[in-house]
Design a protein around this motif. Structure first.
Motif: not given
Length: 298
Positions: A6-7, A15-16, A22-31, A48-54
């Motif tokens: 969780p964020l 930011a959330v 962005l997480r949805q885009y990653v899952d959608r494209c299987e990246l 990894l930092r971008y998608l963890n919200g740090s």
């Protein structure tokens, strides 16, 4: 990229909203992070930092992922600018961190680097340009924070055409012709075919997950205020269904590519399907793959 933590609770609303998109885009494209690094020029550790919200991702990184996911660039830009403005508000006096394909992005409490946004590069009159952009971002952020469609007081009632409890922003308003085209709303759509009821008009793919040669999608109709599940190819799949946290459930007909509707917004809905002994699942902000081999579940 698997299930994520969780964020942070102290992360701004803006930011959330951006990170979840962005997480949805990653899952959608299987990246995965390594693939993102290769395709966008930003390092694996940065993603990894971008998608963890740090870290706040710079605009070129966000735009690169958006292009891979064929996302609406205008909508994505609004989300990013609001998040960048929120990061700036947290600590206006903090120094700007470098950003770019070889560097790190912004940490909470730092202002977005001009290099991250070509439209705000310094010029002889750069101060005026930056001021104008900041003012525009502040207006967007104010609208996002206000969420006038959340209900409650008179000032917070939904505008015409916006669904109650709308799960994301911005939602386009609908004209009278669009509203008249649908023949059911919310609970009245339960168990009905979304396409025969024309609820697919203007519907959105809330979240997608691709695995084992299939793509599972959770869809939501802003006009009908109802959700349903779809799979791109029903062959070799079983148990396609949509369920809600309130206990409602609608399975697809045998061999069907989509389910009937539940009268619920996407925040409470979950779409699942079984493929080759694995259950694929998507919710508004999450996706998963469970091994069902030997469990007897279908």
């Amino acid at each position: 990229m698997g299930r994520r933590q969780p964020l942070r609770d102290d992360l701004s609303v803006e930011a959330v909203r951006l990170v979840r998109e962005l997480r949805q885009y990653v899952d959608r494209c299987e990246l995965n992070a390594a693939t993102l690094a290769t395709k966008t020029g930003y390092s694996r550790s940065s993603w990894l930092r971008y998608l963890n919200g740090s870290r706040l991702p710079p605009w070129p990184a966000v735009a690169g992922l958006g292009r891979l996911a064929q996302a609406d660039a205008g909508h994505l830009r609004v989300l990013w600018e609001a998040a960048a403005q929120a990061w700036t508000r947290e600590n206006v006096s903090a120094p700007t961190a470098p950003s770019g394909p070889a560097g790190s992005a912004l940490t909470p409490g730092t202002a977005p680097s001009p290099a991250a946004n070509p439209s705000t590069r310094r010029t002889p009159r750069g101060t005026g340009i930056l001021t104008a952009v900041a003012a525009a971002c502040a207006m967007v952020a104010a609208v996002l924070l206000a969420r006038p469609w959340d209900g409650g007081t008179a000032a917070g009632r939904p505008p015409d055409g916006a669904p109650s409890g709308a799960p994301a922003w911005p939602w386009p308003l609908h004209d009278a012709m669009d509203r008249a085209a649908v023949t059911c709303r919310a609970a009245g759509c339960r168990g009905l075919d979304p396409y025969r009821k024309q609820c697919d008009r203007g519907s959105v793919a809330v979240h997608r997950l691709g695995a084992y040669g299939h793509v599972l999608t959770l869809r939501y109709s802003r006009l009908c205020r109802a959700s349903w599940a779809e799979v791109d190819t029903p062959a070799a799949t079983t148990g396609l269904r949509i369920s809600t946290t309130g206990g409602d459930e609608q399975p697809a007909a045998a061999g069907g590519a989509y389910t009937a509707m539940v009268g619920s917004g996407p925040d409470a809905a979950r779409a699942t399907v079984v493929v080759h002994g694995h259950q694929l699942g998507v919710g508004r902000y999450d996706s998963w793959v469970h091994d069902l081999t030997g469990s007897g579940r279908a």
